[in-house]
Write a protein that holds these residues in place. Structure first.
Motif, short mmCIF file in Angstrom:
data_model
loop_
_atom_site.label_atom_id
_atom_site.label_comp_id
_atom_site.label_asym_id
_atom_site.label_seq_id
_atom_site.Cartn_x
_atom_site.Cartn_y
_atom_site.Cartn_z
N GLY A 236 30.59 55.69 65.71
CA GLY A 236 31.40 56.18 64.61
C GLY A 236 32.39 55.14 64.11
O GLY A 236 32.45 54.01 64.60
N LYS A 237 33.17 55.55 63.12
CA LYS A 237 34.15 54.66 62.49
C LYS A 237 35.53 55.30 62.55
O LYS A 237 35.68 56.50 62.34
N ARG A 238 36.53 54.47 62.81
CA ARG A 238 37.92 54.91 62.85
C ARG A 238 38.78 53.86 62.16
O ARG A 238 38.43 52.69 62.13
N ARG A 239 39.89 54.32 61.61
CA ARG A 239 40.83 53.40 60.99
C ARG A 239 41.84 52.93 62.02
O ARG A 239 41.99 53.52 63.10
N VAL A 240 42.54 51.85 61.68
CA VAL A 240 43.54 51.32 62.61
C VAL A 240 44.63 52.35 62.88
O VAL A 240 45.06 52.55 64.03
N PHE A 241 45.06 53.05 61.82
CA PHE A 241 46.11 54.04 62.00
C PHE A 241 45.66 55.23 62.84
O PHE A 241 46.48 55.95 63.41
N ASP A 242 44.34 55.45 62.93
CA ASP A 242 43.83 56.55 63.74
C ASP A 242 43.92 56.25 65.24
O ASP A 242 43.98 57.19 66.03
N VAL A 243 43.92 54.97 65.62
CA VAL A 243 43.89 54.63 67.04
C VAL A 243 45.23 54.12 67.57
O VAL A 243 45.40 54.02 68.79
N ILE A 244 46.14 53.77 66.68
CA ILE A 244 47.43 53.23 67.13
C ILE A 244 48.19 54.21 68.03
O ILE A 244 48.75 53.79 69.06
N PRO A 245 48.28 55.53 67.72
CA PRO A 245 49.03 56.42 68.62
C PRO A 245 48.51 56.41 70.05
O PRO A 245 49.30 56.34 71.00
N GLY A 246 47.20 56.47 70.22
CA GLY A 246 46.64 56.46 71.57
C GLY A 246 46.85 55.14 72.29
O GLY A 246 47.07 55.12 73.51
N VAL A 247 46.79 54.04 71.55
CA VAL A 247 47.01 52.72 72.17
C VAL A 247 48.46 52.60 72.66
O VAL A 247 48.71 52.16 73.79
N LEU A 248 49.41 53.00 71.81
CA LEU A 248 50.82 52.94 72.23
C LEU A 248 51.09 53.87 73.41
O LEU A 248 51.81 53.50 74.34
N LEU A 249 50.50 55.06 73.37
CA LEU A 249 50.67 55.98 74.49
C LEU A 249 50.06 55.41 75.77
O LEU A 249 50.65 55.54 76.86
N THR A 250 48.91 54.76 75.66
CA THR A 250 48.28 54.14 76.83
C THR A 250 49.18 53.07 77.43
O THR A 250 49.35 52.99 78.66
N LEU A 251 49.77 52.22 76.58
CA LEU A 251 50.65 51.16 77.07
C LEU A 251 51.89 51.74 77.77
O LEU A 251 52.28 51.27 78.85
N LEU A 252 52.50 52.75 77.17
CA LEU A 252 53.69 53.35 77.77
C LEU A 252 53.37 54.03 79.09
O LEU A 252 54.09 53.86 80.09
N LEU A 253 52.29 54.81 79.12
CA LEU A 253 51.91 55.49 80.35
C LEU A 253 51.47 54.50 81.42
O LEU A 253 51.70 54.71 82.62
N TRP A 254 50.82 53.40 81.00
CA TRP A 254 50.40 52.37 81.95
C TRP A 254 51.63 51.74 82.62
O TRP A 254 51.67 51.57 83.84
N LEU A 255 52.63 51.41 81.80
CA LEU A 255 53.86 50.82 82.35
C LEU A 255 54.56 51.79 83.30
O LEU A 255 54.94 51.42 84.42
N ALA A 256 54.70 53.04 82.87
CA ALA A 256 55.35 54.03 83.72
C ALA A 256 54.54 54.29 84.98
O ALA A 256 55.09 54.39 86.09
N GLY A 257 53.22 54.39 84.83
CA GLY A 257 52.37 54.63 85.99
C GLY A 257 52.40 53.49 86.99
O GLY A 257 52.40 53.71 88.21
N ALA A 258 52.43 52.25 86.49
CA ALA A 258 52.49 51.09 87.40
C ALA A 258 53.80 51.08 88.18
O ALA A 258 53.81 50.81 89.39
N LEU A 259 54.91 51.39 87.52
CA LEU A 259 56.20 51.42 88.21
C LEU A 259 56.24 52.54 89.25
O LEU A 259 56.69 52.34 90.39
#
Length: 307
Positions: free
Chosen positions: A203-226
């Protein structure tokens, strides 16, 4: 409940329910195991190809880029083992073992693709050989990018020495950039997540469609690692349970946590896309219904003829 909070609740509820119904936690286990099995083959293939390209510092650069975002208690033992494996001499680029390493490294990409297809609720229509070649292409591109970064890191100290002599102000800037290794890792990780969410699943997605999940992944990754690092230092005693396999189990559990976070990010994106389409559809229906109500009724022509 305010409309914004209600929308957030609906999105999160839909994402979690879909993840549970579609075996998201089992897929996270698949991603964790496939990623662990892909790390060593990827670095073996990358080191061989980078040596062929002249990037002799590939192994150390790749280890930093991969493991700098991991808790030190997990990253250091695994990085030491990786360095030990990479010091084994191999007979050249086009050997059977190196090509096999590239194939097994692509298994990690395939695991990510399958989990993203499920999270985004899309059916894979591409042939299996095309997706496999696609995954091998991602491995090759990642090796080339890591090799380019390693060459840059070798050239940067020379630029520092030269700039200190001729451009003192520019040298200060380069010193800051060179010391920001962790930020470079985060940039590579962010770009990699964007590429995976945009082009890896069907399928196809726009950049704005995936940015929320990417930012959430980075934040949860940082919190989870700590949190995981604190858990290992304070409570965990895997040696009493797994004996000599304790280090492997720690890495698997951490990668499982990362896999769950990765899938949650994609599920959130899919839920946002779903509710956005639903709102557009309902808004269109309301406009059409309003126009029908407000449209003046046409005069009865038959009544005029009869009169």
């Amino acid at each position: 409940m305010p409309k914004v909070l209600r929308t957030i609740y609906d999105v999160v509820y839909d994402a979690i329910c879909h993840m549970i119904e579609d075996d998201g936690f089992a897929m996270a286990s698949h991603v964790a195991l496939s990623s662990l099995l892909a790390v060593f083959p990827f670095l073996i293939f990358g080191t061989a190809l980078a040596s062929f390209l002249g990037a002799d510092q590939f192994s150390s650069t790749a280890i930093h880029l991969i493991f700098d975002t991991w808790p030190e208690a997990i990253a250091k033992p695994l990085a030491d083992q990786v360095l030990q494996v990479l010091t084994i001499p191999r007979g050249g680029l086009l050997t059977i073992s190196v090509l096999a390493a590239a194939y097994f490294a692509s298994n990690g990409v395939e695991a990510l693709r399958i989990s993203l297809n499920r999270a985004y609720r899309v059916q894979e229509t591409r042939p299996w050989y095309f997706t496999r070649l696609f995954s091998l292409g991602y491995v090759l591109i990642a090796v080339i990018i890591f090799a380019a970064i390693s060459i840059l890191l070798v050239a940067l100290p020379l630029a520092l020495d030269y700039s200190r002599k001729w451009f003192p102000l520019f040298a200060d800037t380069l010193d800051i950039v060179f010391s920001w290794r962790i930020y470079g890792t985060l940039v590579v990780l962010t770009v990699g997540l964007l590429v995976m969410h945009l082009w890896l699943p069907a399928g196809k997605r726009r950049v704005f469609d995936v940015i929320p999940g990417v930012l959430l992944t980075l934040l949860l990754w940082l919190a989870g690692a700590l949190i995981f690092a604190y858990y290992l230092a304070t409570f965990a005693n895997y040696t009493a349970t797994y004996a000599g396999l304790a280090s492997v189990m720690i890495v698997l559990i951490f990668l499982y946590m990362v896999g769950v976070i990765f899938i949650i990010g994609a599920e959130i994106n899919a839920a946002l896309i779903k509710f956005r389409v639903f709102r557009m559809f309902s808004h269109t229906l309301s406009i059409v219904g309003r126009e029908r109500v407000e449209r003046p009724s046409e005069p009865d022509k038959t009544a005029n003829i009869r009169s």
